[in-house]
Write a protein that holds these residues in place. Sequence first.
Motif, PDB file in Angstrom:
ATOM      1  N   ASN A 264      45.647  -5.079   4.793  1.00  0.00           N
ATOM      2  CA  ASN A 264      44.257  -4.894   4.412  1.00  0.00           C
ATOM      3  C   ASN A 264      43.959  -3.530   3.817  1.00  0.00           C
ATOM      4  O   ASN A 264      42.828  -3.088   3.795  1.00  0.00           O
ATOM      5  N   GLU A 265      44.989  -2.891   3.326  1.00  0.00           N
ATOM      6  CA  GLU A 265      44.770  -1.641   2.622  1.00  0.00           C
ATOM      7  C   GLU A 265      45.392  -1.728   1.249  1.00  0.00           C
ATOM      8  O   GLU A 265      46.364  -2.445   1.035  1.00  0.00           O
ATOM      9  N   ASN A 273      53.586   1.579   1.518  1.00  0.00           N
ATOM     10  CA  ASN A 273      53.520   0.117   1.585  1.00  0.00           C
ATOM     11  C   ASN A 273      53.618  -0.478   0.180  1.00  0.00           C
ATOM     12  O   ASN A 273      52.838  -1.319  -0.218  1.00  0.00           O
ATOM     13  N   PHE A 274      54.606  -0.054  -0.522  1.00  0.00           N
ATOM     14  CA  PHE A 274      54.721  -0.318  -1.936  1.00  0.00           C
ATOM     15  C   PHE A 274      55.963  -1.170  -2.193  1.00  0.00           C
ATOM     16  O   PHE A 274      57.065  -0.797  -1.803  1.00  0.00           O
ATOM     17  N   LEU A 302      43.648 -10.244  -1.745  1.00  0.00           N
ATOM     18  CA  LEU A 302      44.724 -11.047  -1.167  1.00  0.00           C
ATOM     19  C   LEU A 302      45.587 -10.138  -0.319  1.00  0.00           C
ATOM     20  O   LEU A 302      46.058  -9.097  -0.789  1.00  0.00           O
ATOM     21  N   ASN A 303      45.739 -10.520   0.940  1.00  0.00           N
ATOM     22  CA  ASN A 303      46.564  -9.699   1.819  1.00  0.00           C
ATOM     23  C   ASN A 303      48.002 -10.185   1.761  1.00  0.00           C
ATOM     24  O   ASN A 303      48.287 -11.342   2.029  1.00  0.00           O
ATOM     25  N   PHE A 304      48.882  -9.278   1.433  1.00  0.00           N
ATOM     26  CA  PHE A 304      50.286  -9.627   1.279  1.00  0.00           C
ATOM     27  C   PHE A 304      50.990  -9.562   2.628  1.00  0.00           C
ATOM     28  O   PHE A 304      50.841  -8.593   3.361  1.00  0.00           O
ATOM     29  N   SER A 305      51.708 -10.621   2.965  1.00  0.00           N
ATOM     30  CA  SER A 305      52.465 -10.593   4.212  1.00  0.00           C
ATOM     31  C   SER A 305      53.636 -11.549   4.128  1.00  0.00           C
ATOM     32  O   SER A 305      53.621 -12.519   3.384  1.00  0.00           O
ATOM     33  N   GLN A 306      54.631 -11.252   4.904  1.00  0.00           N
ATOM     34  CA  GLN A 306      55.803 -12.107   4.971  1.00  0.00           C
ATOM     35  C   GLN A 306      55.437 -13.492   5.494  1.00  0.00           C
ATOM     36  O   GLN A 306      55.920 -14.497   4.989  1.00  0.00           O
ATOM     37  N   GLU A 307      54.554 -13.525   6.498  1.00  0.00           N
ATOM     38  CA  GLU A 307      54.133 -14.810   7.058  1.00  0.00           C
ATOM     39  C   GLU A 307      53.475 -15.655   5.975  1.00  0.00           C
ATOM     40  O   GLU A 307      53.667 -16.871   5.913  1.00  0.00           O
TER      41      GLU A 307
END
Length: 463
Positions: A264-265, A273-274, A302-307
């Motif tokens: 969320n950042e 976080n790049f 859009l929040n990027f995540s592995q899940e």
Amino acid sequence: MAVRFYNTLSRSVEPLQPLVEGKVSFYACGPTVYDYFHIGNARSFVVADIVRRYLEYRGYDVSFAMNITDIDDKIIKKAHEEGVPASEVAEKYAAAFLQDIEALGIRKPDHTPRATDTIQEIINHISGLIDAGKAYEVAGDVFYDVTSFPGYGKLSGKKLEDLVAGARVEADSRKHNPGDFALWKSAKPEEPSWDSPWGKGRPGWHIECSVMSQKFLGETFDIHAGGNDLIFPHHENEIAQSEGLTGKPFANCWLHFGFLNIDNEKMSKSLGNFFTAREIIKKYKPETLRFFYLQTHYRSPLNFSQEGLDAAEKGLERFRTLYRALQNAPDGKGVIDISASRERFNDVVDDDLNTPGGIGVLFELVKELNNGLSSTAGLSSDTKKAALEFLNATLIDLFGILKIEDDAASDEEFASLMELVLDVRSMARQEKNWGMADLIRDKLAELNIVIEDGKSGSTWKKQ
RNA sequence: GGCGACGUACCCAAGUGGCUUAAGGGGACGCUCUGCAAAAGCGUUAUUCAUCGGUUCGAAUCCGAUCGUCGCCUCCA
């Protein structure tokens, strides 16, 4: 209903009304080539690609241009760090850009102009602005006078007075107004430069997009797109420069893409976080990344995540399985009206490119088709054919998220070897030699080959 | 300080006045199939849409307030 988009300029959803019936001219801001692009950039490029593909899917003839900014402060900085010429940095990452978008399944734009190939046009444009009294030169630099353009602020909703009051604008005593911005920057020693009426220098940050877009799409064109953060100052300035000279509307519709965040950042190098798109598609299929992007509306963050990517991959598998089942199922009698789904899909996606809604429609169809396939009536050959056509048009041609690899066809020798292994195993199974059958299955699993026993024999696939 | 966006189930995410007492995906659980498994399929999983008021015959959808999150105003997709 027709295709509609949210236009930042009017702050509302409007029907697309192309200047020329049936044709759409479309420009999206491309990369500054000083590094590999990251997954946030990738989202924008994918969305722009989908805008283009959707317009084509809806029957428009699209002319799509995306610039490559190959001269800029960041490139010069990188060149200094690495001790190489700026042109070498630009060349390297421009090539990487083209490679990476191809890897992501992004179709190459019709035009990919480069700033350094457009210098003469840029100089002409700036000269025109000076002649018109909208720009002024100070010691080799040229600035745009924002007070000369009454519409300044109409895209971003900012007022000139607020900008001045905000005092976040860098003070430069040479500027007539705090909001004025550079059209041409004089060269410092050892910086790449081009000759101009104001001495050696290079284009400022915003001018190239104005010039390149108009060069390929005309003084007025249909759609201009880019990331959210470009609204101000980049796009605001593009409008001022362009309309200031032509006196005509620049772009009719402005599309802005939401940001990709991590935890969320906003993604940034300093926060650590790049991720580059290159890295991510080593781990995930490009289609998975595309699908992940398209499951969120393009204007939303859009929040990027592995899940999230894992979930996207699972969902994609559902499409793949159904697609294969349609190809292989024997003809039956059941009939499903595919055109109803197609209409719903079009209605939903027409509304400001609602891809998540469209994907929902497709999943509903998947369930219907699965029900049909597993019923005793099966599905008629016409239904299967229509369904496959629709899925080809949407999942493959439009979204580019389904790739049907034929494992057997890709390596015949390997495939016949696998056939032999499966034959041996099925003999063992017939003799109820479960130990042997399971051993083969386990050993193959270690080699990332998955065996699945079905009613009509066993199948294999690579993991 | 100015401008703007957003808050929907365990997670992700459509829907923006009646067709929805809220799509779809993931997860979880149950069932079918199966030598076992895996895969796949099917089913179940929000009387409720941040909170509180208001408008309306009717609101997740409109208005107001409150709380929370985020973005832009500086290079940035």
